[in-house]
Design a protein around this motif. Structure first.
Motif, PDB file in Angstrom:
ATOM      1  N   ILE A 191     -15.037  18.651 -23.205  1.00 35.13           N
ATOM      2  CA  ILE A 191     -15.260  17.947 -21.943  1.00 35.13           C
ATOM      3  C   ILE A 191     -14.740  16.521 -22.083  1.00 35.13           C
ATOM      4  O   ILE A 191     -15.257  15.735 -22.878  1.00 35.13           O
ATOM      5  N   PRO A 192     -13.692  16.137 -21.354  1.00 35.28           N
ATOM      6  CA  PRO A 192     -13.157  14.779 -21.478  1.00 35.28           C
ATOM      7  C   PRO A 192     -14.154  13.735 -21.004  1.00 35.28           C
ATOM      8  O   PRO A 192     -14.903  13.962 -20.046  1.00 35.28           O
ATOM      9  N   ALA A 193     -14.168  12.607 -21.688  1.00 30.66           N
ATOM     10  CA  ALA A 193     -15.058  11.522 -21.280  1.00 30.66           C
ATOM     11  C   ALA A 193     -14.603  10.975 -19.930  1.00 30.66           C
ATOM     12  O   ALA A 193     -13.420  10.779 -19.694  1.00 30.66           O
ATOM     13  N   VAL A 194     -15.567  10.760 -19.059  1.00 29.52           N
ATOM     14  CA  VAL A 194     -15.261  10.253 -17.724  1.00 29.52           C
ATOM     15  C   VAL A 194     -15.435   8.743 -17.723  1.00 29.52           C
ATOM     16  O   VAL A 194     -16.488   8.230 -18.098  1.00 29.52           O
ATOM     17  N   GLU A 195     -14.393   8.036 -17.328  1.00 33.20           N
ATOM     18  CA  GLU A 195     -14.447   6.581 -17.235  1.00 33.20           C
ATOM     19  C   GLU A 195     -13.991   6.151 -15.845  1.00 33.20           C
ATOM     20  O   GLU A 195     -13.314   6.893 -15.138  1.00 33.20           O
ATOM     21  N   TYR A 196     -14.390   4.946 -15.486  1.00 36.17           N
ATOM     22  CA  TYR A 196     -13.942   4.394 -14.205  1.00 36.17           C
ATOM     23  C   TYR A 196     -12.590   3.701 -14.373  1.00 36.17           C
ATOM     24  O   TYR A 196     -12.344   3.015 -15.356  1.00 36.17           O
ATOM     25  N   ALA A 197     -11.741   3.912 -13.399  1.00 37.03           N
ATOM     26  CA  ALA A 197     -10.510   3.138 -13.265  1.00 37.03           C
ATOM     27  C   ALA A 197     -10.609   2.357 -11.970  1.00 37.03           C
ATOM     28  O   ALA A 197     -11.236   2.812 -11.008  1.00 37.03           O
ATOM     29  N   VAL A 198     -10.012   1.185 -11.955  1.00 37.86           N
ATOM     30  CA  VAL A 198     -10.090   0.325 -10.768  1.00 37.86           C
ATOM     31  C   VAL A 198      -8.692   0.062 -10.230  1.00 37.86           C
ATOM     32  O   VAL A 198      -7.781  -0.281 -10.981  1.00 37.86           O
ATOM     33  N   ILE A 199      -8.531   0.267  -8.934  1.00 41.78           N
ATOM     34  CA  ILE A 199      -7.298  -0.088  -8.236  1.00 41.78           C
ATOM     35  C   ILE A 199      -7.657  -1.187  -7.248  1.00 41.78           C
ATOM     36  O   ILE A 199      -8.492  -0.988  -6.361  1.00 41.78           O
ATOM     37  N   GLU A 200      -7.044  -2.350  -7.424  1.00 43.38           N
ATOM     38  CA  GLU A 200      -7.367  -3.478  -6.562  1.00 43.38           C
ATOM     39  C   GLU A 200      -6.085  -4.209  -6.191  1.00 43.38           C
ATOM     40  O   GLU A 200      -5.045  -4.057  -6.834  1.00 43.38           O
ATOM     41  N   GLY A 201      -6.155  -5.002  -5.133  1.00 48.97           N
ATOM     42  CA  GLY A 201      -4.959  -5.726  -4.742  1.00 48.97           C
ATOM     43  C   GLY A 201      -5.125  -6.509  -3.468  1.00 48.97           C
ATOM     44  O   GLY A 201      -6.233  -6.691  -2.959  1.00 48.97           O
ATOM     45  N   LYS A 202      -3.983  -6.952  -2.962  1.00 48.42           N
ATOM     46  CA  LYS A 202      -3.960  -7.760  -1.754  1.00 48.42           C
ATOM     47  C   LYS A 202      -2.775  -7.343  -0.888  1.00 48.42           C
ATOM     48  O   LYS A 202      -1.664  -7.145  -1.390  1.00 48.42           O
ATOM     49  N   ILE A 203      -3.046  -7.189   0.396  1.00 51.46           N
ATOM     50  CA  ILE A 203      -2.027  -6.782   1.352  1.00 51.46           C
ATOM     51  C   ILE A 203      -1.769  -7.929   2.323  1.00 51.46           C
ATOM     52  O   ILE A 203      -2.699  -8.444   2.952  1.00 51.46           O
ATOM     53  N   THR A 204      -0.521  -8.332   2.407  1.00 51.85           N
ATOM     54  CA  THR A 204      -0.131  -9.359   3.381  1.00 51.85           C
ATOM     55  C   THR A 204       0.129  -8.690   4.732  1.00 51.85           C
ATOM     56  O   THR A 204       0.685  -7.595   4.781  1.00 51.85           O
ATOM     57  N   HIS A 205      -0.288  -9.334   5.805  1.00 53.57           N
ATOM     58  CA  HIS A 205      -0.157  -8.790   7.161  1.00 53.57           C
ATOM     59  C   HIS A 205      -0.740  -7.379   7.281  1.00 53.57           C
ATOM     60  O   HIS A 205      -0.040  -6.442   7.705  1.00 53.57           O
ATOM     61  N   PRO A 206      -2.015  -7.196   6.886  1.00 56.49           N
ATOM     62  CA  PRO A 206      -2.602  -5.852   6.957  1.00 56.49           C
ATOM     63  C   PRO A 206      -2.648  -5.336   8.395  1.00 56.49           C
ATOM     64  O   PRO A 206      -3.019  -6.060   9.316  1.00 56.49           O
ATOM     65  N   THR A 207      -2.248  -4.084   8.566  1.00 55.89           N
ATOM     66  CA  THR A 207      -2.246  -3.463   9.897  1.00 55.89           C
ATOM     67  C   THR A 207      -3.326  -2.396  10.021  1.00 55.89           C
ATOM     68  O   THR A 207      -3.628  -1.955  11.123  1.00 55.89           O
ATOM     69  N   ASN A 208      -3.875  -1.967   8.892  1.00 52.17           N
ATOM     70  CA  ASN A 208      -4.973  -0.999   8.875  1.00 52.17           C
ATOM     71  C   ASN A 208      -6.104  -1.548   8.023  1.00 52.17           C
ATOM     72  O   ASN A 208      -5.877  -2.327   7.102  1.00 52.17           O
ATOM     73  N   ASN A 209      -7.312  -1.113   8.340  1.00 53.45           N
ATOM     74  CA  ASN A 209      -8.478  -1.635   7.616  1.00 53.45           C
ATOM     75  C   ASN A 209      -8.935  -0.719   6.492  1.00 53.45           C
ATOM     76  O   ASN A 209     -10.062  -0.819   6.015  1.00 53.45           O
ATOM     77  N   GLU A 210      -8.051   0.185   6.045  1.00 52.33           N
ATOM     78  CA  GLU A 210      -8.432   1.115   4.990  1.00 52.33           C
ATOM     79  C   GLU A 210      -7.208   1.512   4.160  1.00 52.33           C
ATOM     80  O   GLU A 210      -6.105   1.639   4.682  1.00 52.33           O
ATOM     81  N   ILE A 211      -7.444   1.691   2.867  1.00 55.15           N
ATOM     82  CA  ILE A 211      -6.413   2.194   1.967  1.00 55.15           C
ATOM     83  C   ILE A 211      -7.045   3.305   1.131  1.00 55.15           C
ATOM     84  O   ILE A 211      -8.256   3.291   0.886  1.00 55.15           O
ATOM     85  N   ALA A 212      -6.250   4.285   0.719  1.00 59.56           N
ATOM     86  CA  ALA A 212      -6.822   5.453   0.040  1.00 59.56           C
ATOM     87  C   ALA A 212      -5.900   5.939  -1.069  1.00 59.56           C
ATOM     88  O   ALA A 212      -4.729   5.566  -1.146  1.00 59.56           O
ATOM     89  N   VAL A 213      -6.452   6.793  -1.918  1.00 59.31           N
ATOM     90  CA  VAL A 213      -5.660   7.504  -2.917  1.00 59.31           C
ATOM     91  C   VAL A 213      -5.954   8.992  -2.782  1.00 59.31           C
ATOM     92  O   VAL A 213      -7.078   9.402  -2.497  1.00 59.31           O
ATOM     93  N   LEU A 214      -4.917   9.803  -2.975  1.00 63.68           N
ATOM     94  CA  LEU A 214      -5.045  11.252  -2.896  1.00 63.68           C
ATOM     95  C   LEU A 214      -4.722  11.833  -4.271  1.00 63.68           C
ATOM     96  O   LEU A 214      -3.652  11.581  -4.816  1.00 63.68           O
ATOM     97  N   ILE A 215      -5.665  12.604  -4.811  1.00 62.38           N
ATOM     98  CA  ILE A 215      -5.507  13.198  -6.137  1.00 62.38           C
ATOM     99  C   ILE A 215      -5.495  14.716  -6.002  1.00 62.38           C
ATOM    100  O   ILE A 215      -6.376  15.296  -5.368  1.00 62.38           O
ATOM    101  N   VAL A 216      -4.485  15.355  -6.588  1.00 62.57           N
ATOM    102  CA  VAL A 216      -4.470  16.813  -6.650  1.00 62.57           C
ATOM    103  C   VAL A 216      -5.341  17.238  -7.828  1.00 62.57           C
ATOM    104  O   VAL A 216      -4.990  17.007  -8.987  1.00 62.57           O
ATOM    105  N   THR A 217      -6.502  17.820  -7.547  1.00 58.29           N
ATOM    106  CA  THR A 217      -7.450  18.183  -8.603  1.00 58.29           C
ATOM    107  C   THR A 217      -7.170  19.548  -9.207  1.00 58.29           C
ATOM    108  O   THR A 217      -7.601  19.842 -10.313  1.00 58.29           O
TER     109      THR A 217
END
Length: 204
Positions: free
Chosen positions: A49-75
């Motif tokens: 069983i692989p150890a589960v750890e948190y990864a963080v994706i963070e950043g800054k968007i100039t001229h944001p046009t939407n109030n949400e960002i997402a990631v899609l993972i093929v499980t």
């Protein structure tokens, strides 16, 4: 007779005492063996069983046009199962932060603008991915910093150069502009040469 009885009693006591010690020793040895087997089994189970750890994706968007960002993972690539994780964007500062539980290095898609803009990113458990882009032209302005920055800047540059939205040869192949086997072979060889040149130049 009394002396013989005393000797017999003495040997019986010795035998009982030794038997008790042997039984106690056997019990401790048995417990030790069982404990070793249990630890070995748990170690094998933990390795599977692989150890589960948190990864963080963070950043800054100039001229944001939407109030949400997402990631899609093929499980599960066999049945096409996918997992979508999203986080809100501060429309004043353009900043966002998304924490993901990962058990292994994963290639996922970053989604923005109602999934109209997609960018593959590479994330490892425990990594902290930092990125920024201008929402008015994300493909040309996307930059990564922090962990795995070189890997993801390569993916961004590759996507911008060879995605069919940008590359005429790729579009010709996908849109069946090139139809004969000779034309297809020439187009694919052209792509192969340019991709190899791109990789060489990027890694220098």
């Amino acid at each position: 007779i009394d002396m013989a009885f005393m000797l017999f009693s003495f040997f019986i006591r010795i035998w009982i005492w030794l038997s008790h010690k042997i039984i106690v020793l056997f019990v401790f040895l048995l417990l030790g063996v069982l404990l070793s087997i249990s630890c070995f089994s748990l170690n094998l189970y933990a390795q599977k069983i692989p150890a589960v750890e948190y990864a963080v994706i963070e950043g800054k968007i100039t001229h944001p046009t939407n109030n949400e960002i997402a990631v899609l993972i093929v499980t599960n690539s066999l049945d096409g199962s996918k997992e979508l994780s999203s986080t809100p964007i501060d429309m004043t500062t353009g900043s966002f932060k998304l924490a993901l539980k990962l058990g292994a290095p994963t290639l996922m898609n970053l989604l923005y603008n109602d999934n109209k803009w997609q960018q593959p990113i590479y994330v490892k458990p425990g990594s902290r991915i930092t990125l920024q882009f201008d929402a008015l032209n994300p493909d040309k302005t996307l930059k990564f910093a922090g962990d795995l920055a070189n890997d993801n800047n390569f993916l961004a540059a590759y996507q911008t150069k060879f995605d069919c939205n940008f590359d005429a040869t790729c579009r010709d192949i996908m849109d069946y502009v090139v139809k004969t086997p000779a034309q297809i072979l020439t187009a694919e060889n052209d792509l192969k040469i340019r991709k190899k040149t791109f990789l060489t130049e990027f890694t220098q």
